[in-house]
Design an enzyme around this catalytic site. Sequence first.
Site, short mmCIF file in Angstrom:
data_model
loop_
_atom_site.label_atom_id
_atom_site.label_comp_id
_atom_site.label_asym_id
_atom_site.label_seq_id
_atom_site.Cartn_x
_atom_site.Cartn_y
_atom_site.Cartn_z
N PHE A 57 65.12 36.34 110.28
CA PHE A 57 64.74 37.45 111.16
C PHE A 57 64.40 36.95 112.57
O PHE A 57 64.63 37.65 113.56
CB PHE A 57 63.53 38.17 110.55
N VAL A 81 69.82 34.32 103.47
CA VAL A 81 69.10 35.49 102.96
C VAL A 81 69.68 35.84 101.60
O VAL A 81 70.90 36.03 101.47
CB VAL A 81 69.22 36.70 103.92
N ILE A 82 68.80 35.89 100.59
CA ILE A 82 69.26 36.12 99.22
C ILE A 82 68.74 37.47 98.73
O ILE A 82 67.53 37.71 98.72
CB ILE A 82 68.78 34.97 98.30
N HIS A 88 63.57 43.56 101.20
CA HIS A 88 64.01 43.91 102.56
C HIS A 88 65.20 43.07 103.02
O HIS A 88 65.39 42.80 104.19
CB HIS A 88 62.85 43.91 103.57
N PHE A 113 77.44 33.21 113.87
CA PHE A 113 76.72 33.72 112.71
C PHE A 113 77.00 32.83 111.50
O PHE A 113 78.01 32.98 110.82
CB PHE A 113 77.16 35.16 112.43
N1 INI Z 1 64.11 35.06 105.55
C1 INI Z 1 65.26 34.43 105.26
O1 INI Z 1 65.82 33.73 106.12
N2 INI Z 1 65.82 34.55 104.03
C2 INI Z 1 65.26 35.30 103.03
O2 INI Z 1 65.83 35.35 101.92
C3 INI Z 1 64.04 35.96 103.32
N3 INI Z 1 63.39 36.75 102.29
O3 INI Z 1 63.78 36.64 101.12
O4 INI Z 1 62.46 37.49 102.57
C4 INI Z 1 63.48 35.83 104.61
N4 INI Z 1 62.33 36.46 104.95
C5 INI Z 1 61.53 36.07 106.07
C6 INI Z 1 61.96 36.74 107.36
O5 INI Z 1 63.16 36.16 107.85
C7 INI Z 1 60.88 36.58 108.43
O6 INI Z 1 60.67 35.21 108.67
C8 INI Z 1 59.55 37.25 108.03
O7 INI Z 1 59.76 38.58 107.65
C9 INI Z 1 58.57 37.21 109.22
O8 INI Z 1 59.06 37.99 110.32
#
Ligand code: INI
Length: 154
Positions: A57, A81-82, A88, A113
């Site tokens: 994110f 991202v899994i 979410h 990407f």
């Molecule tokens: N971020 C990822 O890169 N991969 C994931 O699978 C993931 N899951 O599973 O939640 C994930 N969450 C964290 C997100 O990217 C942010 O760092 C967090 O929401 C703080 O803003």
Amino acid sequence: MAVFRGAHSTPAGRFAIVVGHFNALICESLLAGCRETLASHGVPGDRVDVAWAPGSFEIPLVARKFAHSGHYAAVICLGCVIRGETPHFDHVAGQAASGIMQTSLATGVPVIFGILTTDTVEQALNRAGLKGGNKGSDAALAAIEMVNLLGSIA
Ligand code: INI
């Protein structure tokens, strides 16, 4: 008629890699594949900078800072991202993809990407080198191709 096609020959300039440390082992493999492919195409480690973001994110904001700096020919984004691990998934994966595209279009710098979006850990491992293919390596090739393509059009 001119036909432009980016070669996989050694590109000019510096490269930035932004990698998420969520699902760190998988992201380490993506990073290794990316660096190896850059090196094997003539981009040594001293022309590559790496930043670690908390998760996918946050990757677009870091990518934007690199792209805006004017110091990089391309920015490569790597993450994982899994779906099975987060309710979410769609928000994290969708916002990462959208932020990367916006950054590329806003800055004119190729922002690649290289974020895995998979249903399972097994799929992610396979795409991070376990079964041969490595999306980090693919992302490096896409960056090289884009740098050479944009250079040839300019
Ligand atoms: N971020 C990822 O890169 N991969 C994931 O699978 C993931 N899951 O599973 O939640 C994930 N969450 C964290 C997100 O990217 C942010 O760092 C967090 O929401 C703080 O803003």
